[in-house]
Structure formats: structure tokens, C-alpha cells
Design a protein around this motif. Structure first.
Motif, mmCIF file in Angstrom:
data_model
loop_
_atom_site.group_PDB
_atom_site.id
_atom_site.type_symbol
_atom_site.label_atom_id
_atom_site.label_comp_id
_atom_site.label_asym_id
_atom_site.label_seq_id
_atom_site.Cartn_x
_atom_site.Cartn_y
_atom_site.Cartn_z
ATOM 1 N N VAL A 77 0.837 -1.201 0.000
ATOM 2 C CA VAL A 77 0.000 0.000 0.000
ATOM 3 C C VAL A 77 0.872 1.252 0.000
ATOM 4 N N LEU A 78 1.954 1.223 0.759
ATOM 5 C CA LEU A 78 2.867 2.360 0.808
ATOM 6 C C LEU A 78 3.467 2.637 -0.576
ATOM 7 N N VAL A 79 3.839 1.581 -1.291
ATOM 8 C CA VAL A 79 4.362 1.747 -2.650
ATOM 9 C C VAL A 79 3.321 2.418 -3.545
ATOM 10 N N VAL A 80 2.069 1.963 -3.438
ATOM 11 C CA VAL A 80 0.995 2.546 -4.247
ATOM 12 C C VAL A 80 0.821 4.027 -3.911
ATOM 13 N N LEU A 81 0.850 4.361 -2.622
ATOM 14 C CA LEU A 81 0.678 5.752 -2.203
ATOM 15 C C LEU A 81 1.810 6.635 -2.719
ATOM 16 N N LEU A 82 3.044 6.134 -2.667
ATOM 17 C CA LEU A 82 4.183 6.909 -3.146
ATOM 18 C C LEU A 82 4.081 7.162 -4.653
ATOM 19 N N LEU A 83 3.705 6.130 -5.399
ATOM 20 C CA LEU A 83 3.550 6.293 -6.838
ATOM 21 C C LEU A 83 2.369 7.215 -7.166
ATOM 22 N N ALA A 84 1.314 7.155 -6.346
ATOM 23 C CA ALA A 84 0.177 8.055 -6.543
ATOM 24 C C ALA A 84 0.583 9.504 -6.304
ATOM 25 N N ALA A 85 1.414 9.732 -5.275
ATOM 26 C CA ALA A 85 1.903 11.086 -5.021
ATOM 27 C C ALA A 85 2.744 11.583 -6.189
ATOM 28 N N GLY A 86 3.553 10.709 -6.760
ATOM 29 C CA GLY A 86 4.325 11.076 -7.942
ATOM 30 C C GLY A 86 3.428 11.399 -9.118
ATOM 31 N N THR A 87 2.338 10.635 -9.270
ATOM 32 C CA THR A 87 1.373 10.894 -10.330
ATOM 33 C C THR A 87 0.740 12.267 -10.180
ATOM 34 N N ARG A 88 0.333 12.583 -8.960
ATOM 35 C CA ARG A 88 -0.297 13.877 -8.698
ATOM 36 C C ARG A 88 0.674 15.019 -9.002
ATOM 37 N N TYR A 89 1.935 14.818 -8.653
ATOM 38 C CA TYR A 89 2.940 15.846 -8.920
ATOM 39 C C TYR A 89 3.090 16.076 -10.424
ATOM 40 N N LEU A 90 3.200 15.004 -11.186
ATOM 41 C CA LEU A 90 3.337 15.127 -12.633
ATOM 42 C C LEU A 90 2.094 15.770 -13.251
ATOM 43 N N ASP A 91 0.918 15.366 -12.784
ATOM 44 C CA ASP A 91 -0.330 15.887 -13.328
ATOM 45 C C ASP A 91 -0.422 17.400 -13.139
ATOM 46 N N ARG A 92 0.063 17.877 -12.007
ATOM 47 C CA ARG A 92 -0.058 19.303 -11.698
ATOM 48 C C ARG A 92 1.073 20.139 -12.292
ATOM 49 N N ASN A 93 2.242 19.556 -12.526
ATOM 50 C CA ASN A 93 3.413 20.348 -12.879
ATOM 51 C C ASN A 93 3.903 20.190 -14.312
ATOM 52 N N VAL A 94 3.627 19.054 -14.951
ATOM 53 C CA VAL A 94 4.123 18.851 -16.316
ATOM 54 C C VAL A 94 3.607 19.913 -17.287
ATOM 55 N N PRO A 95 2.313 20.298 -17.254
ATOM 56 C CA PRO A 95 1.862 21.343 -18.181
ATOM 57 C C PRO A 95 2.657 22.638 -18.049
ATOM 58 N N ASP A 96 2.968 23.028 -16.817
ATOM 59 C CA ASP A 96 3.753 24.253 -16.619
ATOM 60 C C ASP A 96 5.193 24.076 -17.090
ATOM 61 N N LEU A 97 5.751 22.883 -16.840
ATOM 62 C CA LEU A 97 7.130 22.633 -17.232
ATOM 63 C C LEU A 97 7.297 22.629 -18.754
ATOM 64 N N LEU A 98 6.245 22.197 -19.468
ATOM 65 C CA LEU A 98 6.323 22.118 -20.927
ATOM 66 C C LEU A 98 5.764 23.353 -21.620
ATOM 67 N N ALA A 99 5.260 24.313 -20.857
ATOM 68 C CA ALA A 99 4.700 25.529 -21.448
ATOM 69 C C ALA A 99 5.763 26.251 -22.274
ATOM 70 N N GLY A 100 5.361 26.655 -23.481
ATOM 71 C CA GLY A 100 6.277 27.368 -24.346
ATOM 72 C C GLY A 100 7.198 26.490 -25.160
ATOM 73 N N THR A 101 7.056 25.173 -25.029
ATOM 74 C CA THR A 101 7.873 24.238 -25.792
ATOM 75 C C THR A 101 7.034 23.582 -26.883
ATOM 76 N N ALA A 102 7.687 22.785 -27.721
ATOM 77 C CA ALA A 102 6.969 22.080 -28.784
ATOM 78 C C ALA A 102 6.019 21.026 -28.234
ATOM 79 N N LEU A 103 6.222 20.622 -26.977
ATOM 80 C CA LEU A 103 5.388 19.593 -26.362
ATOM 81 C C LEU A 103 4.291 20.195 -25.482
ATOM 82 N N GLU A 104 4.035 21.486 -25.609
ATOM 83 C CA GLU A 104 3.070 22.154 -24.736
ATOM 84 C C GLU A 104 1.675 21.541 -24.858
#
Length: 404
Positions: free
Chosen positions: A56-83
Motif C-alpha cells: 500500500v505504501l508503494v501505491v501511495l508513493l507512486l500516486a503522489a508522484g502521479t499527482r505531482y506530474l499531473d499538476r506540474n508537467v503542463p507548466d514545465l512544458l509551457a512554451g515548448t513544442a510539447l506544450e
């Protein structure tokens, strides 16, 4: 399952799903006994719960990583060809990818099977589905989305029966046929889980069906919006098409958002209308398997108790959440209602993230290899029928339709 078998079954085995006691996947066979069994020696030992907690702890850690990517990847790729890609990809993609990466690492280190007790896909997604009910106003669907109801009934019936027929022609096990038919005709993994509880399918069959849903749904997020532009579809027709044939609610949301707000609105109405019919399909499957498929000549006719035992109880929670939310929104201000539903939806997203991560962790390549080409062929053919029929219904029912 007999009383003795259920009493001896480990607590970690999900209700209504049977484990394959042979130690390998059994997605296309029916000659193994349908009994609950531990996944390995660690489950039976006193340390089994410790490994489950670590899982369960492994699942929670990976879920936290998922949430981080979901919230931050759009901003990180803003202004690039992958926006555009960064803005379109949503949490299911990140969750599944991280789950698959975790799966590979844990398998390579020999820890995966020991931690598998914590990969509770069924619990996570059933909880998410109950919370999903809070966002579905059945009164609105019934009064303002008549075309969606007609489309859902015709589409589900057509695609389900085609998938069931083709699976039978190719010799698939009835339980796998039920899972594939429900998944491709209604709403993917959610419908497969509901069907699995109704027909008492093996967990390996559910994991395999979920893998097919994901494999076909992810490309659809990008392919269908592109095709909608190629065909020159209006946003409303495109939304109805997307909502009618992409198999997961999250993927429908992502694809609809790519087309635009109008398409997203119609896609959501169509998809939640299909979601609301999960209960009808599971009741039909429960009755069919209890009274026909698994009935022996020397056995008593199954009573209502057997029917109730097989019925997936989370469907009642799904309906109850919808009723409560509909009542609540009618008694409070729009701002308060929106805030409350927003909290529920955020919680739902967390549980769905946990479920998708667990799906990635549970995925086994061996299951795909052993199943062979037949289930893949059935699912692919049914997907093509789904796409074509959904497009025809969308053009027939939503041409000239406006969400305004």
C-alpha cells in the motif's frame, strides 16, 4: 463459492473475484476451480499483513508522484513544442506509466509478489466509482440529455451483444467474454470490475481485461479528436462520439478537453449516462450466470439470496451518491454546492489514481502471452464496431444539438 471455501479464503481476496490457484494467469480457460487462494506463501504467513502494508505504501508513493506530474508537467512544458501534449495528458497516463515502471523494478528485485497484497485495484476503483456518483445528476440526464440516453442504450446493447457473440465464436471462456463485453460497451475498467463481481471472474481475467482497456483507450485520447477534425464534426457531435466509444471516463475527459469545452460537456453527459447503466448490465449478468451458465442439472434453482450475494454492492453506493448529491445541490446555493462537489471529485481522483497505479503494478506480460490472439482480436473488433456505431448515433442524435 461454498461456505467452506469462503470461510477458508484469505481476507485479502476481493469479494466476488476468484483467484487462480495454479500460480499463473488463466484468462481464457474455465477448467480451474473457482476458489479463493492466497497469492503466495507470504500471504499465508504471519508477516503477510506487513508486506501488504508495504505494498500500500508503494501505491501511495507512486500516486503522489502521479499527482505531482499531473499538476506540474503542463507548466514545465509551457512554451515548448510539447506544450499541447503536456496540457492534454491527464493523471491516468502518468499513473499507469509509474505503475508499470514500479512493476518492472519490483519484479526485477523479486519483491513484486510479496507486495501484491497491497495492490488493491478493486477497492480503490470501487470507492472511486461510488464517489463518481456524486457528480451525476440523474434528473439533468433524464430531462436534458435524452439523446444521450438513447445513444447509451442502443450502443451498449449493440456492442455488448457483438462482443459476446464473437467471443463465443472464438471459444473464449464465458466469464472472460462477459468482462470484455462489459468493458468495451460501457466504461472500461469500471464496467469490467462490476461484471467480474457479477460473474465471479478470476482476478487474472480482470487484470487482463483492464490491460486491454488501457492499451486501447490511451491512443484514443489523441486519435479521436484528430479524426473529429478530419471529418469536420461539430463540437457536440465530436463530444458524443468520444463519450460513446472511449472506454474510460478519464480518457473521455482528456479527449473531450482536446476538442473544446462544448465537446467536453457532451462527452461527459454521454459517458456518465453509460456509467449509470452499469447496474442494469450487472444485474442481467448476475441473473444469467446464476440461473443458466453455472446451474447444474442436479442443483437447486438459485434463489434471491444467491442473486444478492453475486450482485456488486458498490453499484448501490454509486446510485446512492448520485441521489444524495442531486438532493444536496437542490437545497444549497450554487457556490456551496460547487465547493462540496469539488471536494468529492478531488477525493475521487485520488482513489482513481491509486487504482490506475495498482493496475500498472498488477499487469503481467505473461497474461497477454498465455491468452493468445483471440481475446485481443475480440476486443479490437468490438472497438471498431463501437467506433463506427457511436459515430453513426452521434451524427443521428446530436447534429444540430447545442449545449447552450
Amino acid at each position: 463459492m461454498s461456505t467452506e471455501e469462503r470461510r477458508d479464503a484469505p481476507a485479502g481476496t476481493p469479494d466476488g473475484l476468484a483467484a487462480d490457484t495454479s500460480g499463473g494467469p488463466a484468462v481464457g480457460t474455465s477448467d480451474r476451480p473457482e476458489i479463493d487462494a492466497p497469492d503466495g506463501p507470504e500471504v499465508a504467513s504471519g508477516a503477510g499483513w506487513v508486506w501488504a502494508l508495504l505494498g500500500v505504501l508503494v501505491v501511495l508513493l507512486l500516486a503522489a508522484g502521479t499527482r505531482y506530474l499531473d499538476r506540474n508537467v503542463p507548466d514545465l512544458l509551457a512554451g515548448t513544442a510539447l506544450e499541447d501534449i503536456g496540457a492534454a495528458v491527464e493523471y491516468p497516463v502518468y499513473a499507469i506509466i509509474l505503475g508499470l515502471v514500479g512493476n518492472a523494478i519490483l519484479t526485477a528485485t523479486g519483491l513484486r509478489d510479496r507486495l501484491a497484497g497491497g495492490f488493491r485495484t478493486e477497492f480503490f476503483i470501487k470507492t472511486g466509482l461510488v464517489l463518481l456518483g456524486a457528480s451525476i445528476n440523474l434528473k439533468v440526464i433524464a430531462t436534458a440529455a435524452g439523446p444521450a440516453i438513447i445513444q447509451a442504450i442502443v450502443l451498449i446493447t449493440t456492442v455488448f451483444l457483438f462482443t459476446w457473440w464473437l467471443g463465443g465464436r472464438l471459444g473464449l471462456d464465458d466469464k472472460l467474454r462477459a468482462l470484455l463485453a462489459a468493458a468495451v460497451s460501457i466504461c472500461g475498467v469500471s464496467a469490467a470490475i462490476a461484471a467480474a463481481g457479477a460473474v465471479q471472474a478470476k482476478r487474472e481475467q480482470l487484470a487482463y481485461s483492464a490491460s486491454l482497456v488501457i492499451a486501447f483507450a490511451l491512443p484514443s485520447i489523441f486519435i479521436l479528436p484528430w479524426l473529429a477534425g478530419v471529418f469536420g464534426l461539430s463540437p457536440e457531435v465530436a463530444g458524443a462520439w468520444i463519450g460513446g466509444n472511449i472506454d474510460t471516463t478519464a480518457a473521455v475527459t482528456a479527449a473531450g478537453a482536446i476538442v473544446g469545452d462544448e465537446a467536453l460537456a457532451v462527452a461527459s453527459i454521454v459517458k456518465v449516462t453509460q456509467n449509470a447503466l452499469i447496474g442494469v448490465v450487472t444485474i442481467a449478468l448476475t441473473a444469467y450466470f446464476a440461473f443458466r451458465v453455472e446451474r447444474r442439472a442436479d442443483a437447486k434453482r438459485p434463489g434471491l439470496g444467491e442473486f444478492w450475494r453475486r450482485f456488486p454492492k458498490f453499484v448501490l453506493g454509486f446510485v446512492a451518491a448520485s441521489v444524495i448529491a442531486t438532493w444536496w445541490l437542490s437545497t444549497v446555493s450554487a457556490a456551496d454546492g460547487k465547493a462540496t462537489i469539488g471536494v468529492v471529485n478531488d477525493l475521487r481522483i485520488w482513489f482513481l489514481i491509486l487504482a490506475f497505479v495498482s493496475i500498472g503494478l498488477e499487469f503481467r506480460v505473461a497474461s497477454l502471452r498465455e491468452a493468445g490472439w483471440r481475446p485481443v482480436g475480440v476486443f479490437a473488433a468490438a472497438t471498431v464496431v463501437n467506433v463506427v456505431v457511436a459515430l453513426g448515433l452521434a451524427l443521428l442524435l446530436f447534429s444540430g444539438f447545442s449545449v447552450a
